[in-house]
Design a protein around this motif. Structure first.
Motif, PDB file in Angstrom:
ATOM      1  N   LYS A 118       0.827  -1.210   0.000  1.00 45.95           N
ATOM      2  CA  LYS A 118       0.000   0.000   0.000  1.00 45.95           C
ATOM      3  C   LYS A 118       0.861   1.260   0.000  1.00 45.95           C
ATOM      4  CE  LYS A 118      -4.198  -1.679   2.303  1.00 45.95           C
ATOM      5  NZ  LYS A 118      -5.023  -1.578   3.534  1.00 45.95           N
ATOM      6  N   LEU A 119       1.964   1.205   0.753  1.00 45.52           N
ATOM      7  CA  LEU A 119       2.862   2.357   0.828  1.00 45.52           C
ATOM      8  C   LEU A 119       3.864   2.374  -0.336  1.00 45.52           C
ATOM      9  CD1 LEU A 119       3.535   2.399   4.686  1.00 45.52           C
ATOM     10  CD2 LEU A 119       2.138   3.999   3.382  1.00 45.52           C
ATOM     11  N   ARG A 120       3.739   1.405  -1.230  1.00 41.93           N
ATOM     12  CA  ARG A 120       4.605   1.290  -2.408  1.00 41.93           C
ATOM     13  C   ARG A 120       6.084   1.126  -2.023  1.00 41.93           C
ATOM     14  NH1 ARG A 120       1.070   5.496  -3.612  1.00 41.93           N
ATOM     15  NH2 ARG A 120      -0.504   5.003  -5.181  1.00 41.93           N
ATOM     16  N   TYR A 121       6.325   0.294  -1.005  1.00 39.44           N
ATOM     17  CA  TYR A 121       7.685  -0.004  -0.596  1.00 39.44           C
ATOM     18  C   TYR A 121       8.160  -1.264  -1.319  1.00 39.44           C
ATOM     19  CZ  TYR A 121       7.255   3.350   3.266  1.00 39.44           C
ATOM     20  OH  TYR A 121       7.093   4.499   4.018  1.00 39.44           O
ATOM     21  N   PRO A 122       9.429  -1.329  -1.680  1.00 39.67           N
ATOM     22  CA  PRO A 122       9.941  -2.512  -2.378  1.00 39.67           C
ATOM     23  C   PRO A 122      10.179  -3.699  -1.447  1.00 39.67           C
ATOM     24  CG  PRO A 122      11.697  -0.922  -2.081  1.00 39.67           C
ATOM     25  CD  PRO A 122      10.446  -0.258  -1.580  1.00 39.67           C
ATOM     26  N   THR A 123      10.222  -3.438  -0.130  1.00 43.12           N
ATOM     27  CA  THR A 123      10.516  -4.489   0.844  1.00 43.12           C
ATOM     28  C   THR A 123       9.554  -4.404   2.028  1.00 43.12           C
ATOM     29  OG1 THR A 123      12.146  -3.016   1.891  1.00 43.12           O
ATOM     30  CG2 THR A 123      12.982  -4.615   0.277  1.00 43.12           C
ATOM     31  N   THR A 124       9.538  -5.481   2.812  1.00 39.61           N
ATOM     32  CA  THR A 124       8.771  -5.511   4.063  1.00 39.61           C
ATOM     33  C   THR A 124       9.751  -5.310   5.200  1.00 39.61           C
ATOM     34  OG1 THR A 124       7.165  -7.065   3.115  1.00 39.61           O
ATOM     35  CG2 THR A 124       7.232  -6.878   5.517  1.00 39.61           C
ATOM     36  N   GLY A 125       9.682  -4.155   5.850  1.00 40.64           N
ATOM     37  CA  GLY A 125      10.609  -3.827   6.930  1.00 40.64           C
ATOM     38  C   GLY A 125       9.972  -3.980   8.301  1.00 40.64           C
ATOM     39  N   THR A 126      10.734  -3.637   9.327  1.00 36.72           N
ATOM     40  CA  THR A 126      10.222  -3.739  10.701  1.00 36.72           C
ATOM     41  C   THR A 126       9.040  -2.806  10.923  1.00 36.72           C
ATOM     42  OG1 THR A 126      11.957  -2.153  11.337  1.00 36.72           O
ATOM     43  CG2 THR A 126      12.408  -4.487  11.723  1.00 36.72           C
TER      44      THR A 126
ATOM     45  N   ILE B  20       3.717 -11.248  20.392  1.00 36.58           N
ATOM     46  CA  ILE B  20       4.555 -10.588  21.402  1.00 36.58           C
ATOM     47  C   ILE B  20       6.029 -10.848  21.096  1.00 36.58           C
ATOM     48  CG2 ILE B  20       5.279 -10.686  23.828  1.00 36.58           C
ATOM     49  CD1 ILE B  20       2.395 -10.827  24.637  1.00 36.58           C
ATOM     50  N   ASP B  21       6.355 -12.085  20.761  1.00 32.94           N
ATOM     51  CA  ASP B  21       7.739 -12.398  20.372  1.00 32.94           C
ATOM     52  C   ASP B  21       8.147 -11.600  19.139  1.00 32.94           C
ATOM     53  OD1 ASP B  21       8.087 -14.477  22.369  1.00 32.94           O
ATOM     54  OD2 ASP B  21       6.760 -15.705  21.138  1.00 32.94           O
ATOM     55  N   LEU B  22       7.203 -11.454  18.202  1.00 35.52           N
ATOM     56  CA  LEU B  22       7.479 -10.666  17.000  1.00 35.52           C
ATOM     57  C   LEU B  22       7.720  -9.203  17.346  1.00 35.52           C
ATOM     58  CD1 LEU B  22       7.620 -10.373  13.931  1.00 35.52           C
ATOM     59  CD2 LEU B  22       5.123 -10.232  13.887  1.00 35.52           C
ATOM     60  N   LEU B  23       6.889  -8.659  18.223  1.00 40.03           N
ATOM     61  CA  LEU B  23       7.045  -7.258  18.638  1.00 40.03           C
ATOM     62  C   LEU B  23       8.366  -7.042  19.372  1.00 40.03           C
ATOM     63  CD1 LEU B  23       5.942  -4.386  18.966  1.00 40.03           C
ATOM     64  CD2 LEU B  23       4.619  -5.191  20.936  1.00 40.03           C
ATOM     65  N   LEU B  24       8.711  -7.971  20.260  1.00 37.22           N
ATOM     66  CA  LEU B  24       9.972  -7.850  20.991  1.00 37.22           C
ATOM     67  C   LEU B  24      11.171  -8.036  20.055  1.00 37.22           C
ATOM     68  CD1 LEU B  24       9.069  -9.824  24.247  1.00 37.22           C
ATOM     69  CD2 LEU B  24       9.250  -7.337  23.968  1.00 37.22           C
ATOM     70  N   GLY B  25      10.992  -8.848  19.015  1.00 38.46           N
ATOM     71  CA  GLY B  25      12.052  -8.997  18.018  1.00 38.46           C
ATOM     72  C   GLY B  25      12.300  -7.697  17.275  1.00 38.46           C
ATOM     73  N   ILE B  26      11.226  -6.991  16.964  1.00 41.61           N
ATOM     74  CA  ILE B  26      11.356  -5.671  16.312  1.00 41.61           C
ATOM     75  C   ILE B  26      12.081  -4.701  17.250  1.00 41.61           C
ATOM     76  CG2 ILE B  26      10.056  -3.690  15.420  1.00 41.61           C
ATOM     77  CD1 ILE B  26       7.836  -5.731  14.658  1.00 41.61           C
ATOM     78  N   TRP B  27      11.716  -4.732  18.520  1.00 42.18           N
ATOM     79  CA  TRP B  27      12.337  -3.846  19.498  1.00 42.18           C
ATOM     80  C   TRP B  27      13.821  -4.157  19.687  1.00 42.18           C
ATOM     81  CZ3 TRP B  27      11.566   0.693  21.380  1.00 42.18           C
ATOM     82  CH2 TRP B  27      12.172   1.112  22.559  1.00 42.18           C
ATOM     83  N   SER B  28      14.204  -5.406  19.470  1.00 47.01           N
ATOM     84  CA  SER B  28      15.603  -5.799  19.657  1.00 47.01           C
ATOM     85  C   SER B  28      16.517  -5.206  18.588  1.00 47.01           C
ATOM     86  CB  SER B  28      15.730  -7.329  19.649  1.00 47.01           C
ATOM     87  OG  SER B  28      15.511  -7.843  18.340  1.00 47.01           O
ATOM     88  N   GLU B  29      15.929  -4.804  17.444  1.00 49.37           N
ATOM     89  CA  GLU B  29      16.712  -4.197  16.362  1.00 49.37           C
ATOM     90  C   GLU B  29      16.766  -2.680  16.566  1.00 49.37           C
ATOM     91  OE1 GLU B  29      18.413  -5.518  13.633  1.00 49.37           O
ATOM     92  OE2 GLU B  29      18.206  -7.330  14.858  1.00 49.37           O
ATOM     93  N   ALA B  30      17.726  -2.239  17.379  1.00 45.16           N
ATOM     94  CA  ALA B  30      17.750  -0.851  17.847  1.00 45.16           C
ATOM     95  C   ALA B  30      17.888   0.173  16.730  1.00 45.16           C
ATOM     96  CB  ALA B  30      18.879  -0.673  18.860  1.00 45.16           C
TER      97      ALA B  30
END
Length: 236
Positions: free
Chosen positions: A106-114, A193-203
């Protein structure tokens, strides 16, 4: 006179109304329409005539084959395969991942990011991670706003791929969630929750920066960790 005689001898195909006013039955000498295939060379397909028995038509149709994904991409599949009890992703986590790919498009991004993974969690909306974010004032509208501020929007002429590939930090976030579950050895599913905490781990990732801008902190991460470790926890 001879002409009249020859015409009168021809069989009549017109139904004759009965005295009760009901329509006569069709001539039994004409066969009923049966299901058959007709070749249509200019279309390159077979045309099917409709049967007089719709139930039989329905039974003869080929079933639609669908593919259901039960796991999310990992950079080290052998790590999971070697585990005694490989952890599985929860249904809500898989839904969130699917929504994140859609949001990236939808945002026309080439990749799926955090940042897209975050929005996917909120769009899915029924998991404990989504409810926790909403309870702390993190809405989808705010997430999108911060995302556009940080990364901008894709060009109007750009068309994202059907499944935008993961960025390196997004892949590391997924792998972090898998690693934590493997270390715990509790045999539970990998949740949102694990997914959310994984995103948070990538400072240094956009997702972490957006969460921090919206008030998420290490203390909230610890609170989420304690919630997911409670007996009987269900991701929903």
């Amino acid at each position: 006179m001879a002409a009249a005689t020859s015409l009168s001898s021809l069989p009549s195909t017109c139904p004759v109304p009965t005295q009760s006013g009901n329509k006569s039955k069709p001539n039994s000498s004409y066969p009923s329409l049966k299901l058959q295939h007709l070749q249509s060379p200019w279309l390159g397909i077979n045309l099917r005539l409709r049967s007089s028995n719709p139930k039989a038509d329905f039974q003869n149709r080929r079933p639609v084959i669908s593919t259901v994904v039960f796991s999310l991409p990992t950079a080290n599949p052998e790590r999971i395969a070697s585990a005694d009890k490989p952890p599985k992703w929860s249904r809500n986590a898989i839904k969130s991942f699917a929504m994140s790919e859609l949001e990236a498009r939808k945002l026309r991004y080439p990749t799926t990011g955090t940042e897209s993974l975050l929005m996917g969690i909120l769009i899915e909306g029924t998991s404990l991670a989504a409810k926790f974010l909403l309870a702390n004032g993190t809405t989808l509208f705010k997430l999108r706003e911060e995302c556009v501020k940080l990364l901008g929007r894709g060009e109007r002429s750009f068309v994202s791929p059907m499944n935008p590939p993961l960025t390196e930090d997004a892949q590391r976030a997924l792998d972090w969630a898998v690693d934590q579950k493997l270390k715990s050895g509790d045999g539970r599913e990998i949740t949102t929750i694990d997914l959310l905490l994984g995103i948070w781990s990538e400072a240094e990732s956009p997702g972490h920066k957006i969460l921090a801008a919206l008030g998420f902190s290490d203390d909230k991460a610890k609170e989420l960790t304690s919630l997911s470790s409670e007996p009987g926890f269900v991701d929903g």
